[in-house]
Each structure stands twice: as C-alpha cells, then as structure tokens.
Design a protein around this motif. Sequence first.
Motif, PDB file in Angstrom:
ATOM      1  N   ASP A 212       0.820  -1.218   0.000  1.00 44.27           N
ATOM      2  CA  ASP A 212       0.000   0.000   0.000  1.00 44.27           C
ATOM      3  C   ASP A 212       0.851   1.264   0.000  1.00 44.27           C
ATOM      4  N   GLY A 213       2.154   1.107  -0.274  1.00 36.00           N
ATOM      5  CA  GLY A 213       3.051   2.249  -0.309  1.00 36.00           C
ATOM      6  C   GLY A 213       3.558   2.647   1.071  1.00 36.00           C
ATOM      7  N   VAL A 214       4.374   3.682   1.111  1.00 35.06           N
ATOM      8  CA  VAL A 214       4.997   4.165   2.350  1.00 35.06           C
ATOM      9  C   VAL A 214       4.398   5.521   2.711  1.00 35.06           C
ATOM     10  N   ASP A 215       3.841   5.613   3.894  1.00 27.10           N
ATOM     11  CA  ASP A 215       3.242   6.876   4.354  1.00 27.10           C
ATOM     12  C   ASP A 215       4.249   7.739   5.104  1.00 27.10           C
ATOM     13  N   VAL A 216       5.093   7.090   5.917  1.00 31.07           N
ATOM     14  CA  VAL A 216       6.085   7.808   6.718  1.00 31.07           C
ATOM     15  C   VAL A 216       7.425   7.103   6.582  1.00 31.07           C
ATOM     16  N   TYR A 217       8.458   7.863   6.278  1.00 32.52           N
ATOM     17  CA  TYR A 217       9.812   7.303   6.216  1.00 32.52           C
ATOM     18  C   TYR A 217      10.696   8.022   7.219  1.00 32.52           C
ATOM     19  N   PHE A 218      11.227   7.272   8.167  1.00 32.81           N
ATOM     20  CA  PHE A 218      12.167   7.817   9.150  1.00 32.81           C
ATOM     21  C   PHE A 218      13.567   7.458   8.674  1.00 32.81           C
ATOM     22  N   ASP A 219      14.274   8.464   8.164  1.00 30.95           N
ATOM     23  CA  ASP A 219      15.540   8.262   7.463  1.00 30.95           C
ATOM     24  C   ASP A 219      16.731   8.508   8.394  1.00 30.95           C
ATOM     25  N   ASN A 220      17.471   7.453   8.675  1.00 27.25           N
ATOM     26  CA  ASN A 220      18.685   7.556   9.485  1.00 27.25           C
ATOM     27  C   ASN A 220      19.960   7.414   8.668  1.00 27.25           C
ATOM     28  N   VAL A 221      19.844   7.092   7.366  1.00 24.96           N
ATOM     29  CA  VAL A 221      21.042   6.719   6.612  1.00 24.96           C
ATOM     30  C   VAL A 221      21.277   7.516   5.330  1.00 24.96           C
ATOM     31  N   GLY A 222      20.218   7.957   4.651  1.00 24.75           N
ATOM     32  CA  GLY A 222      20.400   8.639   3.373  1.00 24.75           C
ATOM     33  C   GLY A 222      20.862   7.684   2.282  1.00 24.75           C
ATOM     34  N   GLY A 223      21.456   8.231   1.230  1.00 23.80           N
ATOM     35  CA  GLY A 223      22.055   7.412   0.175  1.00 23.80           C
ATOM     36  C   GLY A 223      21.054   6.643  -0.665  1.00 23.80           C
ATOM     37  N   THR A 224      21.540   5.553  -1.270  1.00 19.17           N
ATOM     38  CA  THR A 224      20.723   4.787  -2.207  1.00 19.17           C
ATOM     39  C   THR A 224      19.545   4.095  -1.532  1.00 19.17           C
ATOM     40  N   ILE A 225      19.688   3.750  -0.250  1.00 20.47           N
ATOM     41  CA  ILE A 225      18.558   3.142   0.468  1.00 20.47           C
ATOM     42  C   ILE A 225      17.384   4.117   0.472  1.00 20.47           C
ATOM     43  N   SER A 226      17.680   5.371   0.785  1.00 22.21           N
ATOM     44  CA  SER A 226      16.612   6.364   0.824  1.00 22.21           C
ATOM     45  C   SER A 226      16.023   6.607  -0.562  1.00 22.21           C
ATOM     46  N   ASP A 227      16.860   6.556  -1.607  1.00 21.87           N
ATOM     47  CA  ASP A 227      16.340   6.691  -2.967  1.00 21.87           C
ATOM     48  C   ASP A 227      15.256   5.645  -3.231  1.00 21.87           C
ATOM     49  N   SER A 228      15.488   4.440  -2.750  1.00 22.47           N
ATOM     50  CA  SER A 228      14.530   3.357  -2.976  1.00 22.47           C
ATOM     51  C   SER A 228      13.245   3.550  -2.190  1.00 22.47           C
ATOM     52  N   VAL A 229      13.362   4.077  -0.976  1.00 20.13           N
ATOM     53  CA  VAL A 229      12.151   4.352  -0.200  1.00 20.13           C
ATOM     54  C   VAL A 229      11.366   5.489  -0.849  1.00 20.13           C
ATOM     55  N   HIS A 230      12.068   6.537  -1.285  1.00 22.73           N
ATOM     56  CA  HIS A 230      11.401   7.668  -1.931  1.00 22.73           C
ATOM     57  C   HIS A 230      10.560   7.210  -3.121  1.00 22.73           C
ATOM     58  N   ALA A 231      11.052   6.214  -3.839  1.00 21.29           N
ATOM     59  CA  ALA A 231      10.342   5.719  -5.016  1.00 21.29           C
ATOM     60  C   ALA A 231       9.012   5.064  -4.654  1.00 21.29           C
ATOM     61  N   ASN A 232       8.846   4.737  -3.372  1.00 21.09           N
ATOM     62  CA  ASN A 232       7.621   4.069  -2.919  1.00 21.09           C
ATOM     63  C   ASN A 232       6.751   4.952  -2.028  1.00 21.09           C
ATOM     64  N   ILE A 233       7.091   6.238  -1.920  1.00 23.50           N
ATOM     65  CA  ILE A 233       6.369   7.107  -1.000  1.00 23.50           C
ATOM     66  C   ILE A 233       4.961   7.389  -1.535  1.00 23.50           C
ATOM     67  N   ASN A 234       4.009   7.466  -0.624  1.00 22.33           N
ATOM     68  CA  ASN A 234       2.622   7.728  -0.994  1.00 22.33           C
ATOM     69  C   ASN A 234       2.340   9.220  -1.159  1.00 22.33           C
ATOM     70  N   ARG A 235       1.227   9.529  -1.749  1.00 21.36           N
ATOM     71  CA  ARG A 235       0.758  10.908  -1.812  1.00 21.36           C
ATOM     72  C   ARG A 235       0.577  11.423  -0.391  1.00 21.36           C
TER      73      ARG A 235
END
Length: 331
Positions: A212-235
């Motif tokens: 169902d996508g990602v509503d909240v992302y708590f980012d502790n690392v940045g980098g390519t991992i975060s790029d992948s989460v961003h691609a799944n972020i919800n409206r």
Amino acid sequence: MNKTIVLNSRPVGKPQLSDFKLVEEEMPVVKESEVLLKTKFVSVDPYLRGRMSDAKSYVPPFELQKAMSSGVLAEVTESQNEKFKKGDFVSGMLNWKEFQTSKGENLLKIDDQTAPLSNYLGVLGMTGLTAYFGLTEIGKPQKGETIVVSGAAGAVGSIVGQIGKILGCRVIGIAGTDEKVEMLKSKFGFDEAINYKTTTDMTKAIAEVCPDGVDVYFDNVGGTISDSVHANINRMGRIIVCGAISAYNDTSVPQGPRVEHFLIRKSALMQGFIVGNYAEKFPEGMKHLSQWLSEGKLTYSETIVEGFENIPQAFMDLFEGKNEGKMIVKI
C-alpha cells in the motif's frame, strides 16, 4: 593523573585511531559553586563525525588538541554547589574525561532507582527523545499507516519502530545483517524487515513489503537506500531526515536522484531536524517514553563497551554496524 581523549587530527574519510589521542593531565580541583564529576557512561553517536570536520553546522566543530564531548552520565564525587550532593548521578553534554568539574549548568539529575543508568543515554535520553519527536512532530503517523525506518536496528531506529507500533501503524525496518533483521521482528515487533546488504533491488523489495506504499519514512542513513524508499512514497507522505550515516565519511559531495520531482508529484513533505528543536517539549516526551517503558510496551537494546581508552574504537565501530541499539562505553 586524569585521562582525557582529544581530537588529534581531522579525519579524511573514515575516522582512524590516529585521529584521537589519549592524554593525561592534572586532576581538576573543585572551586566554589562547582561539582567534581566522575564519568560512568559515555554515549558515542554518528553525528559526532560531523563535528570532527572543520565545517559549519548546527554545532561548532571540535577543536584540535582539545577534549571531545558527547552525552555523558557521571557521578558527583565532590560538591560545592547547593543543587547537587555527593553521590548524585547526572547527565549532560560533557567532555571525554575521567574526571571533570562543572558549575552544574545544563546538568540533569538522574534517579538511579527508576531505571538502569545507561538508559538515560539511550531510550530515556536524547536517543529516545529523537525518535519520539521526529516521528510524532514531523511524521504525524495515523493508525493503519505504513512506516519505513532505515538504520532500524540502531539506537534511534529501534525505538522509532516500537513507537510506530504503539501508535497502531504497520512498521518495516531496514538493517544490514540477517541477525538484525530477525531481532527487529522478534524483539522490537516490526512487521517486516529487509537486509539491504543481501537485497539486489531495494526499490522492488520495499514495494513487496509495502503493497500500500509508504506513508512515513524515518531516514537515518540517506544514500541509495533512501532513494529506494522515496520511489515508494505515498501521496502526502512524510519523510523525516534524522541522519545520513551513509555519507558522513564521504570526501566529496554525494550525487544521487533529485528529490524535487517526486516531492511535487506526491505532495510529500521532507524535513530535517535535530532533537534540540523540541527542547521545550522534552518533559512531554520523557513522560511518554517512561510510561511505555514501565508498561513493557517499549524495550531497548544496548551495546556496551568497557574501558575509557576504548571510546574511539566504539565510535568507529558505529560505521561498521557493529552495534545493536545504543552504543555506550562504560567506564
């Protein structure tokens, strides 16, 4: 003689032991209105890497050949300050010294009967408060939403995930070993977890565990991992930028996907913070954390290294992922 650890040189890339130096100095003498503090526990945290560089930030950089500092829990061994007595335990931002004096400013008196002393550098200290305020003030999670946490097996991440579950959310963790992945699910109650080191397509893996996508992302690392989460972020998703450990040792400005397009397309919020932004609300955060801990709704993990001289190595081990939960040095 009194031992202290100073910044010997500014690291290029990953810190080395040679960047630190253990020196001896005269024992401090207590003056009027001062207390003599004996260090008991020292917190080592990734953000200290930024202060080792001579760069402008939200706190001044460490000075060369001067003592480093971080969160410290200490015992009052002598007092000429009416607010403190011998035997009191206190926490505060203090130097990496076995003994030091203080006028008592910005020292928080600790009740050693309520919880283990080390907790006040972790789950009941800045670590817990960082997790609480970042998630609740910026993330504003709603029951039933999906939260993804990177660096989830670390000190802040493991608490974020548990608070998310307390608030009725589905929580996904990202960590770097199979053992940490299992710990996230069995000990901290995460619904799912991903080992980023053995996953070839993180964007796809996140999509699979977050249908169902990602509503909240708590980012502790940045980098390519975060790029992948961003691609799944919800409206209307919320991205909480707490840390960027993947880039702390970089010697050049990292390049990556630009975030503007997906922030606009998804009407998403992306906000960085430091816990000090919420200093006036600390009592509120402590109240909730203490209550959840006493009710058994919140647990924690600590990696405790013993020995004053081992503070630098414990700090460097953070960047190798050798800690589970909060990394603390016991003196």
